[in-house]
Write a protein that holds these residues in place. Structure first.
Motif, PDB file in Angstrom:
ATOM      1  N   UNK A  15       0.835  -1.190   0.000  1.00  0.00           N
ATOM      2  CA  UNK A  15       0.000   0.000   0.000  1.00  0.00           C
ATOM      3  C   UNK A  15       0.878   1.251   0.000  1.00  0.00           C
ATOM      4  N   UNK A  16       0.238   2.392   0.061  1.00  0.00           N
ATOM      5  CA  UNK A  16       0.933   3.677  -0.007  1.00  0.00           C
ATOM      6  C   UNK A  16       1.915   3.853   1.151  1.00  0.00           C
ATOM      7  N   UNK A  17       1.593   3.303   2.307  1.00  0.00           N
ATOM      8  CA  UNK A  17       2.485   3.422   3.466  1.00  0.00           C
ATOM      9  C   UNK A  17       3.823   2.735   3.190  1.00  0.00           C
ATOM     10  N   UNK A  18       3.773   1.567   2.615  1.00  0.00           N
ATOM     11  CA  UNK A  18       5.001   0.839   2.286  1.00  0.00           C
ATOM     12  C   UNK A  18       5.824   1.628   1.265  1.00  0.00           C
ATOM     13  N   UNK A  19       5.147   2.179   0.257  1.00  0.00           N
ATOM     14  CA  UNK A  19       5.861   2.982  -0.737  1.00  0.00           C
ATOM     15  C   UNK A  19       6.484   4.223  -0.101  1.00  0.00           C
ATOM     16  N   UNK A  45       0.932   2.178 -10.980  1.00  0.00           N
ATOM     17  CA  UNK A  45       0.512   1.299  -9.891  1.00  0.00           C
ATOM     18  C   UNK A  45      -0.873   1.695  -9.357  1.00  0.00           C
ATOM     19  N   UNK A  46      -1.462   2.671 -10.026  1.00  0.00           N
ATOM     20  CA  UNK A  46      -2.776   3.191  -9.652  1.00  0.00           C
ATOM     21  C   UNK A  46      -2.787   3.805  -8.242  1.00  0.00           C
ATOM     22  N   UNK A  47      -1.680   4.453  -7.902  1.00  0.00           N
ATOM     23  CA  UNK A  47      -1.580   5.173  -6.636  1.00  0.00           C
ATOM     24  C   UNK A  47      -1.532   6.660  -6.901  1.00  0.00           C
ATOM     25  N   UNK A  48      -2.098   7.393  -6.000  1.00  0.00           N
ATOM     26  CA  UNK A  48      -1.995   8.846  -6.017  1.00  0.00           C
ATOM     27  C   UNK A  48      -1.126   9.226  -4.817  1.00  0.00           C
ATOM     28  N   UNK A  49      -0.004   9.921  -5.036  1.00  0.00           N
ATOM     29  CA  UNK A  49       0.815  10.330  -3.883  1.00  0.00           C
ATOM     30  C   UNK A  49      -0.023  11.168  -2.914  1.00  0.00           C
ATOM     31  N   UNK A  50       0.202  10.976  -1.633  1.00  0.00           N
ATOM     32  CA  UNK A  50      -0.493  11.777  -0.633  1.00  0.00           C
ATOM     33  C   UNK A  50       0.467  12.836  -0.078  1.00  0.00           C
ATOM     34  N   UNK A  51       0.010  13.608   0.872  1.00  0.00           N
ATOM     35  CA  UNK A  51       0.830  14.698   1.409  1.00  0.00           C
ATOM     36  C   UNK A  51       2.139  14.169   2.002  1.00  0.00           C
ATOM     37  N   UNK A  52       2.093  12.983   2.583  1.00  0.00           N
ATOM     38  CA  UNK A  52       3.307  12.400   3.157  1.00  0.00           C
ATOM     39  C   UNK A  52       4.297  12.023   2.054  1.00  0.00           C
ATOM     40  N   UNK A  53       3.779  11.438   0.986  1.00  0.00           N
ATOM     41  CA  UNK A  53       4.634  11.039  -0.136  1.00  0.00           C
ATOM     42  C   UNK A  53       5.334  12.256  -0.730  1.00  0.00           C
ATOM     43  N   UNK A  54       4.559  13.297  -0.995  1.00  0.00           N
ATOM     44  CA  UNK A  54       5.143  14.519  -1.547  1.00  0.00           C
ATOM     45  C   UNK A  54       6.168  15.125  -0.582  1.00  0.00           C
ATOM     46  N   UNK A  55       5.839  15.175   0.689  1.00  0.00           N
ATOM     47  CA  UNK A  55       6.754  15.775   1.672  1.00  0.00           C
ATOM     48  C   UNK A  55       8.064  14.995   1.747  1.00  0.00           C
ATOM     49  N   UNK A  56       7.970  13.680   1.711  1.00  0.00           N
ATOM     50  CA  UNK A  56       9.172  12.836   1.741  1.00  0.00           C
ATOM     51  C   UNK A  56      10.041  13.121   0.517  1.00  0.00           C
ATOM     52  N   UNK A  57       9.414  13.186  -0.639  1.00  0.00           N
ATOM     53  CA  UNK A  57      10.161  13.407  -1.883  1.00  0.00           C
ATOM     54  C   UNK A  57      10.750  14.817  -1.914  1.00  0.00           C
ATOM     55  N   UNK A  58       9.993  15.812  -1.498  1.00  0.00           N
ATOM     56  CA  UNK A  58      10.493  17.194  -1.446  1.00  0.00           C
ATOM     57  C   UNK A  58      11.675  17.281  -0.495  1.00  0.00           C
ATOM     58  N   UNK A  59      11.578  16.610   0.646  1.00  0.00           N
ATOM     59  CA  UNK A  59      12.676  16.604   1.605  1.00  0.00           C
ATOM     60  C   UNK A  59      13.932  15.975   0.991  1.00  0.00           C
ATOM     61  N   UNK A  81      -4.239  18.468  -6.720  1.00  0.00           N
ATOM     62  CA  UNK A  81      -5.308  18.433  -5.738  1.00  0.00           C
ATOM     63  C   UNK A  81      -4.880  17.956  -4.366  1.00  0.00           C
ATOM     64  N   UNK A  82      -3.587  17.797  -4.158  1.00  0.00           N
ATOM     65  CA  UNK A  82      -3.061  17.397  -2.853  1.00  0.00           C
ATOM     66  C   UNK A  82      -2.446  18.640  -2.208  1.00  0.00           C
ATOM     67  N   UNK A  83      -3.088  19.171  -1.208  1.00  0.00           N
ATOM     68  CA  UNK A  83      -2.622  20.415  -0.594  1.00  0.00           C
ATOM     69  C   UNK A  83      -1.452  20.173   0.348  1.00  0.00           C
ATOM     70  N   UNK A  84      -0.400  20.995   0.208  1.00  0.00           N
ATOM     71  CA  UNK A  84       0.713  20.883   1.153  1.00  0.00           C
ATOM     72  C   UNK A  84       0.250  21.279   2.549  1.00  0.00           C
ATOM     73  N   UNK A  85       0.865  20.689   3.541  1.00  0.00           N
ATOM     74  CA  UNK A  85       0.551  21.059   4.918  1.00  0.00           C
ATOM     75  C   UNK A  85       1.719  21.851   5.502  1.00  0.00           C
ATOM     76  N   UNK A  86       1.624  22.175   6.780  1.00  0.00           N
ATOM     77  CA  UNK A  86       2.674  22.942   7.440  1.00  0.00           C
ATOM     78  C   UNK A  86       4.015  22.246   7.395  1.00  0.00           C
TER      79      UNK A  86
END
Length: 148
Positions: A15-19, A45-59, A81-86
């Motif tokens: 799932x997305x957590x493992x990725x 893989x029919x996944x949409x990155x979530x805020x955690x995925x984006x934050x990890x990659x940006x980091x 459509x995935x809004x960044x958080x703090x």
């Protein structure tokens, strides 16, 4: 990575957590190319990155000094459509501050505050370090006073 690929070939679908964990590990190990490849394979893989995925990659991109790519990913994030958080904003602001890209950092900081987020301790510490080392010009210091 090979073990992970073997599991996928055997029909186990993580799932997305493992990725997210895998992308984070690749980034921390300095394997940004592999992390980027995995991140951009999500649609297949029919996944949409979530805020955690984006934050990890940006980091990961920021740590490698790939600030323009990190900023483009932030914009792509918003466009998908995935809004960044703090946390996302603090990561990218800190990335720009660490590379003394203060103007861009301040623009992102202002955007962050306008969206209702605030700087965390790490971001404030970097800003204070820069201001005490005269690394910021007067206009940036004035803007900084608005945020602190």
């Amino acid at each position: 990575m090979t073990l992970f690929q073997d599991k996928e070939e055997c029909g186990l679908h993580p799932d997305i957590v493992v990725y997210n964990i895998l992308i984070d590990g690749l980034c921390r190990a300095g394997c940004i190319k592999d992390a980027r490849e995995l991140f951009y394979s999500f649609p297949s893989k029919r996944f949409q990155p979530n805020v955690f995925t984006y934050s990890i990659m940006i980091n990961g991109l920021c740590k490698e000094g790939l600030l323009s790519e990190a900023n483009m990913l932030l914009k792509k994030m918003e466009g998908s459509g995935c809004s960044p958080d703090g946390c996302t904003y603090n990561i990218i602001v800190q990335g720009f501050l660490r590379k003394n890209e203060t103007l861009m950092a301040m623009q992102l900081l202002q955007e962050m505050v306008e969206k209702g987020f605030s700087a965390n301790l790490g971001t404030v510490s970097l800003l204070l370090d820069l201001s005490s080392n005269s690394g910021l010009d007067q206009s940036v210091l004035e803007m900084l006073n608005k945020f602190l």
